[in-house]
Design a protein around this motif. Sequence first.
Motif, PDB file in Angstrom:
ATOM      1  N   VAL A  32       0.843  -1.191   0.000  1.00 39.33           N
ATOM      2  CA  VAL A  32       0.000   0.000   0.000  1.00 39.33           C
ATOM      3  C   VAL A  32       0.880   1.242   0.000  1.00 39.33           C
ATOM      4  CG1 VAL A  32      -1.704   1.322   1.311  1.00 39.33           C
ATOM      5  CG2 VAL A  32      -1.886  -1.168   1.182  1.00 39.33           C
ATOM      6  N   TYR A  33       0.670   2.085  -0.983  1.00 40.90           N
ATOM      7  CA  TYR A  33       1.405   3.343  -1.070  1.00 40.90           C
ATOM      8  C   TYR A  33       0.550   4.432  -0.422  1.00 40.90           C
ATOM      9  CZ  TYR A  33       4.569   0.803  -4.047  1.00 40.90           C
ATOM     10  OH  TYR A  33       5.478  -0.117  -4.511  1.00 40.90           O
ATOM     11  N   PHE A  34       1.021   4.888   0.734  1.00 42.28           N
ATOM     12  CA  PHE A  34       0.290   5.847   1.564  1.00 42.28           C
ATOM     13  C   PHE A  34       0.943   7.214   1.388  1.00 42.28           C
ATOM     14  CE2 PHE A  34      -1.004   6.796   6.287  1.00 42.28           C
ATOM     15  CZ  PHE A  34      -1.897   7.761   5.841  1.00 42.28           C
ATOM     16  N   VAL A  62       3.439  -1.355   3.921  1.00 44.04           N
ATOM     17  CA  VAL A  62       3.026   0.042   3.800  1.00 44.04           C
ATOM     18  C   VAL A  62       4.246   0.886   3.461  1.00 44.04           C
ATOM     19  CG1 VAL A  62       2.038   2.040   4.987  1.00 44.04           C
ATOM     20  CG2 VAL A  62       1.109  -0.250   5.411  1.00 44.04           C
ATOM     21  N   VAL A  63       4.146   1.619   2.383  1.00 43.16           N
ATOM     22  CA  VAL A  63       5.203   2.543   1.969  1.00 43.16           C
ATOM     23  C   VAL A  63       4.699   3.964   2.169  1.00 43.16           C
ATOM     24  CG1 VAL A  63       6.643   3.358   0.068  1.00 43.16           C
ATOM     25  CG2 VAL A  63       6.119   0.911   0.286  1.00 43.16           C
ATOM     26  N   HIS A  64       5.364   4.705   3.059  1.00 44.44           N
ATOM     27  CA  HIS A  64       4.996   6.095   3.287  1.00 44.44           C
ATOM     28  C   HIS A  64       5.638   6.946   2.193  1.00 44.44           C
ATOM     29  CE1 HIS A  64       5.503   9.895   6.050  1.00 44.44           C
ATOM     30  NE2 HIS A  64       4.628  10.083   5.066  1.00 44.44           N
ATOM     31  N   ILE A  91      -1.237   5.705  -6.173  1.00 45.42           N
ATOM     32  CA  ILE A  91      -1.547   6.061  -4.785  1.00 45.42           C
ATOM     33  C   ILE A  91      -2.692   5.195  -4.296  1.00 45.42           C
ATOM     34  CG2 ILE A  91      -2.286   7.923  -3.251  1.00 45.42           C
ATOM     35  CD1 ILE A  91      -1.175   9.905  -5.362  1.00 45.42           C
ATOM     36  N   ASP A  92      -2.511   4.602  -3.114  1.00 48.35           N
ATOM     37  CA  ASP A  92      -3.556   3.759  -2.546  1.00 48.35           C
ATOM     38  C   ASP A  92      -4.327   4.431  -1.416  1.00 48.35           C
ATOM     39  OD1 ASP A  92      -3.026   1.367  -4.131  1.00 48.35           O
ATOM     40  OD2 ASP A  92      -1.132   1.284  -3.031  1.00 48.35           O
ATOM     41  N   LEU A  93      -3.668   5.295  -0.661  1.00 45.41           N
ATOM     42  CA  LEU A  93      -4.310   5.992   0.450  1.00 45.41           C
ATOM     43  C   LEU A  93      -3.685   7.374   0.559  1.00 45.41           C
ATOM     44  CD1 LEU A  93      -6.459   5.189   2.690  1.00 45.41           C
ATOM     45  CD2 LEU A  93      -4.507   4.950   4.239  1.00 45.41           C
ATOM     46  N   ALA A 310      -7.972  -3.154  -1.328  1.00 46.79           N
ATOM     47  CA  ALA A 310      -8.166  -3.972  -0.133  1.00 46.79           C
ATOM     48  C   ALA A 310      -7.123  -3.634   0.926  1.00 46.79           C
ATOM     49  CB  ALA A 310      -8.098  -5.457  -0.498  1.00 46.79           C
ATOM     50  N   GLY A 311      -5.873  -3.497   0.524  1.00 49.43           N
ATOM     51  CA  GLY A 311      -4.829  -3.128   1.467  1.00 49.43           C
ATOM     52  C   GLY A 311      -5.061  -1.757   2.058  1.00 49.43           C
ATOM     53  N   ALA A 312      -5.554  -0.820   1.231  1.00 50.88           N
ATOM     54  CA  ALA A 312      -5.849   0.524   1.723  1.00 50.88           C
ATOM     55  C   ALA A 312      -6.977   0.493   2.748  1.00 50.88           C
ATOM     56  CB  ALA A 312      -6.209   1.445   0.562  1.00 50.88           C
TER      57      ALA A 312
END
Length: 394
Positions: A32-34, A62-64, A91-93, A310-312
């Motif tokens: 998830v790319y946050f 999770v990648v910030h 971008i996921d979130l 789903a990951g987001a």
Amino acid sequence: MSLVLLLVAGGAQAFALDDWSSVEAEARGQTVYFDAWGGDPDVNAYLDWVAEAMAARHGVDVVHVKLADTAEAVSRVLAEKAAGNTDDGAIDLIWLNGENFAAMKKNGLLYGPFAQRLPHYALTDPADHPAVREDFTLPTEGYESPWGKAQLTFYHDSARVASPPRSIPALLDWARAHPGRFTYPLPPDFLGSSFLKQALLALVDDRTPLYHPVAEADFDAVTAPLWDYLDRLHPYLWRRGRTFPASDATLRRLMGDGELSLAFTFTPSAPAVAVAAHRLPPTTRSYVLDGGTLGNVHFVAIPFNAAHKAGALVLANFLLSPQAQARKQSLDGWGDATVLAMEALSPDQRAALADDADNPARLPAGALSRTLAEPHPSWTPRLEAAWQARYGAR
């Protein structure tokens, strides 16, 4: 049952938003790319902890993606939509609120509604706490999940300042008596723009136009008291208002270095966090202006074309968990206030979210009840542009 279809490397797969176990199963193994602001070391450290917890508990990496300005992420999603990228977004979130949420909602860039389907969303008690359902006057309608609370909070070194100013007009008098000891961040930094709105709310005779689209108001007439105030204030600011700090973190560093005696933040516990970390003196004290200060809830949202929805969703739900909210609010971490409703929690969960009364830099009990609602999001870019036109070229 409503199915949400995701395209992944192995072909089309589906999860049922009404079946949370299927969401968690689909999320396992995803990255998830946050996209979230990366300008504060405490926020970054907290998100490192989140990434470790998500990997251990849910098998989600999770990648910030550190942003200087959330508008960067909005622009990227908009460009992807224009290019026809409808299911493989970068971008996921996104951590956002205010004008950025308004822009994404207006342009159809949001996935959802999803917030009400998150298992932990009920812990915000949305029926009795409308702030988690509204973003700068706009109904979120489930397209954002609440993450934290913020309120403009002033702080000072009580060894230098015995009686800090308690209103925006009093701040001008204080600055005149203590030249160079106060300033605000450079708009469009979020905190700098918030200072403009705080001052405007305090100076206008009628706040009603500020809670409607700016196009419906006489902008010059409404904002005239603000520019008059800033014209008088700037000569008494740090470096005579010719240079402005870049961010909240820079403002806090200037306080720690003793260059300023009075500052403000949008994270009420940030001064106490800095005292605990020995970045501010133990004589630091926090307060809210007598007439109240701007306050809002900040959120996370999922772009319409997120590749790992789903990951987001699992990440958004984890961010609302009592453990993650307690860690976020802790003075050993970020210090960001929880959005969970105490009456919805168990006694142990409430105890984990209890304030650290031993830290004298914390706000006094009840101070956060004096909250002023954010103006309509359309006012923010207009104020920023007008500020730049008037002061940016100096």
